[in-house]
Scaffold this active site. Structure first.
Site, mmCIF file in Angstrom:
data_model
loop_
_atom_site.group_PDB
_atom_site.id
_atom_site.type_symbol
_atom_site.label_atom_id
_atom_site.label_comp_id
_atom_site.label_asym_id
_atom_site.label_seq_id
_atom_site.Cartn_x
_atom_site.Cartn_y
_atom_site.Cartn_z
ATOM 1 C CD GLN A 124 -3.081 -0.847 0.204
ATOM 2 O OE1 GLN A 124 -3.161 0.187 -0.441
ATOM 3 N NE2 GLN A 124 -3.958 -1.826 0.049
ATOM 4 C CD GLU A 161 -0.777 -13.613 -5.133
ATOM 5 O OE1 GLU A 161 -0.591 -13.365 -6.332
ATOM 6 O OE2 GLU A 161 -1.645 -13.031 -4.438
ATOM 7 C CG ASN A 201 -6.401 -5.809 -0.665
ATOM 8 O OD1 ASN A 201 -6.999 -4.976 -1.344
ATOM 9 N ND2 ASN A 201 -5.264 -5.518 -0.049
ATOM 10 C CB CYS A 246 -8.212 0.613 -4.624
ATOM 11 S SG CYS A 246 -7.772 -0.248 -6.154
ATOM 12 C CD GLU A 260 -7.502 0.451 -0.967
ATOM 13 O OE1 GLU A 260 -8.311 -0.495 -1.071
ATOM 14 O OE2 GLU A 260 -6.463 0.542 -1.651
#
Length: 485
Positions: free
Chosen positions: A296, A353, A404, A432, A478
Site C-alpha cells: 500500500q 496467491e 484484496n 480501491c 479504499e
C-alpha cells in the site's frame, strides 16, 4: 428476519471496534480552523465541483497547477471537504448495489456505511512514486517528472513534481538527481520504443524508517552487454560517489526491458548497489519489500485499513463461543499483509496467491514475524479452493474469507469458487475502485443462484461498508465491505 438480525449485530460489532479509532482520528485530524475560515465562501457543493474539475490547458494556469490538477485533483479543498466528497461518492456507488439487490430501495442504501476513516498523514504520504521522461516545458527531452497531456492528443509535457502535496521530499530529490544524471549521459532517453533511446523512468520506494530504493528502467536497443555495463557503472558511480550520493540510496536496481512492463521472471531486476530489500512495519509486523512487490502506498493509512479489515473479519463473541477453531482464508493474498496482521486473533490463516514470488515473500514475512499459524499456497484460487474446502469441512470452527484484489477485481472463476463454497459465511472485500470491475464482483456475490453462470451457492448480502482514505488530495479511497449469508 435472521439476516436482519445478523446485519444489525455485525454493524454494532464493527462500530464498537472502529468507533474509538474514528473519533480519535477525527479529533486529531480535524480541520476546524480551516473550515471556520470558509465563512462567506460559495456553498460546499459548488466548491467540491470546482475542486474536482479537469485542468484547463491555457496560459493563465501554471504548469505546476496543471500537474497538480492531474495528479491530486482535490488539492484546492480542505481535508474535511475531501472526506465529505469521498463519503458521498462511496454512498452513491453502494446505493447502486442496494438497488441491484432490491429495486424497492430506489437508490437508497440497504446496509450501513460508516463515516470514512481519515488518513493519519495527508501530505508526502506516498512510499512509491514513478517518474517518467519526456520533453519538459522548455522542450528538453531529458526532463524527469510526470505528464500533463496525453499521447493520443500528442500534447504530452513532462513537468517537475516538486510541488505535489502527496509526494515526499526524498522522492523529489531522487527524481532531480536522476534528471541531472541522464542530462550528463551521452545516451538519449527512450520516449517511444520504436524511435530509439535508452533511459526510461525511475521508480522510488521508501519506508517509514527512512530507507530508500531506486529502480532505473532501461531499453538496451542495440547496445551490447559490455556497452550496457559501462552505463550501469556510471549510474552506480553517480549515486554512490557523485552528486546523487546525497540521496543516500539503500538499494539501487536496474532493469533492462524492451516492453512497457516486465516481471522479474521476464527480465530480472539487477541489484547494482546496496540491499536487495527494504522493510516496512504495519501494526507491529515487519514486511519485506522487494523491487516489484505490491505494498500500500500510504503506510499510516494502511494501518487503518488493515486494522479495519481485521476487525470485520473476526467472529463476533457469540459466534466464537463454544467453537474450537476459527480460520481466515486470505484469497489473492499477495505478500500476506492482510492475513499476517490478523493472525494473532485467528486460529489458522490460509493464504492463496497466483504469483509464486509473492508467496515466497508471504512465507518470508510470516517467518520474519514468527507467525506460526499460517500456510500460503501458490496457485489459482479457483483451482485451489475446492480441494482446500474439502479439507476444511472436517474442521469444527468458523470460516471467513478476505479478498484484496487489484483494481481490475477478481476473475469470475474466483468469485464463482467463493460463492459456491457454502462453508464461507462471511466474505470481506477490500476494493480501491468499487465502481469498476469490483461492482461486477459484488453483484455476482449477491445475485440469485444462476445455473448458467454456475453460481449455485446461496447469495451473500452486504451488511456493512467502511471507506478508508488511502489517497489524500485525490478522489480515490479504499472500501472495506462485508458480505454475509
Amino acid at each position: 428476519m435472521i439476516l436482519t438480525c445478523a446485519c444489525s449485530r455485525t454493524a454494532k460489532f464493527v462500530k464498537s471496534k472502529i468507533q474509538g479509532l474514528f473519533k480519535n482520528a477525527r479529533v486529531l485530524f480535524s480541520t476546524k480552523n480551516t473550515l471556520s475560515a470558509d465563512h462567506g465562501k460559495p456553498p460546499l457543493k459548488k466548491r467540491l465541483q470546482k475542486g474536482n474539475k479537469k485542468p484547463l490547458l491555457n496560459e493563465h494556469v501554471s504548469w505546476e497547477e496543471r500537474l497538480a490538477d492531474v495528479v491530486t485533483p482535490l488539492w484546492r479543498l480542505s481535508y474535511d471537504e475531501q472526506l465529505e466528497l469521498k463519503q458521498k461518492h462511496q454512498e452513491r456507488i453502494l446505493s447502486h448495489l442496494s438497488e441491484h439487490i432490491s429495486s424497492s430501495t430506489r437508490g437508497k442504501l440497504s446496509f450501513p456505511v460508516l463515516p470514512i476513516l481519515p488518513s493519519p498523514v495527508r501530505d508526502g504520504y506516498r512510499n512509491k512514486s514513478t517518474f517518467s521522461i519526456n520533453r519538459g516545458v522548455d522542450g528538453n527531452p531529458k526532463t524527469v517528472g510526470l505528464f500533463v497531456g496525453t499521447g493520443r492528443k500528442r500534447n504530452i509535457t513532462c513537468v517537475n513534481g516538486d510541488h505535489l502535496l502527496n509526494m515526499p521530499e526524498k522522492h523529489k530529490l531522487v527524481a532531480r538527481c536522476y534528471q541531472d544524471f541522464i542530462r550528463l549521459s551521452p545516451l538519449e532517453p527512450c520516449l517511444l520504443f520504436h524511435t530509439g533511446g535508452h533511459w526510461r523512468e525511475v521508480m522510488v520506494r521508501t519506508s517509514s524508517e527512512g530507507h530508500t530504493m531506486a529502480i532505473v528502467y532501461f531499453h538496451p536497443q542495440m547496445l551490447t552487454p559490455a556497452e550496457v555495463e559501462v552505463h550501469k557503472a556510471a549510474l552506480v558511480d553517480y549515486f554512490t560517489q557523485g552528486p546523487g550520493a546525497v540521496c543516500q540510496l539503500d538499494s539501487l536496481f536496474f532493469q533492462e526491458s524492451v516492453m512497457t512492463r516486465c516481471t522479474h521472471e521476464e527480465s530480472p531486476y539487477q541489484l547494482l548497489h546496496g540491499q536487495p530489500h527494504i522493510y516496512e512495519t504495519v501494526l507491529g509486523f515487519k514486511f519485506r519489500i522487494s523491487a516489484d512487490a505490491f505494498f500500500q502506498v500510504n503506510q499510516a493509512a494502511a494501518e487503518v485499513l488493515y486494522g479495519t479489515a481485521r476487525d470485520v473479519c473476526l467472529p463476533r463473541s457469540d459466534e466464537r463461543r463454544g467453537r474450537a477453531k476459527f480460520t481466515l482464508l486470505d484469497v489473492c493474498c499477495g505478500t500476506g499483509a492482510v492475513g499476517i496482521t490478523a493472525s494473532p486473533r485467528v486460529d489458522r490463516l490460509i493464504g492463496i496467491e497466483l504469483i509464486e514470488q509473492a508467496v515466497e515473500d508471504a512465507r518470508h514475512n510470516a517467518a520474519l514475524n514468527n507467525v506460526l499459524n499460517c500456510d500460503f499456497i501458490a496457485g489459482k484460487a479457483e483451482a485451489v479452493l475446492p480441494d482446500l474446502m474439502t479439507q476444511l469441512s472436517s474442521i469444527d470452527g468458523g470460516l471467513t474469507a478476505v479478498v484484496n484484489p487489484a483494481r481490475a477485481g477478481l476473475h469470475y472463476r474466483v468469485i464463482r469458487a467463493l460463492r459456491n463454497q457454502t462453508a464461507i459465511r462471511r466474505l470481506v472485500y477490500i476494493s480501491c475502485k468499487p465502481d469498476g470491475e469490483a461492482m461486477r464482483n459484488f453483484k455476482e456475490l449477491c445475485c440469485a443462484p444462476d445455473s448458467q453462470k454456475k453460481l449455485t451457492g446461496e447469495a451473500f448480502s452486504p451488511t456493512l461498508a467502511v471507506p478508508v482514505d488511502m489517497f489524500p488530495h485525490t478522489p480515490h479511497c479504499e472500501l472495506v465491505i462485508v458480505f454475509e449469508r
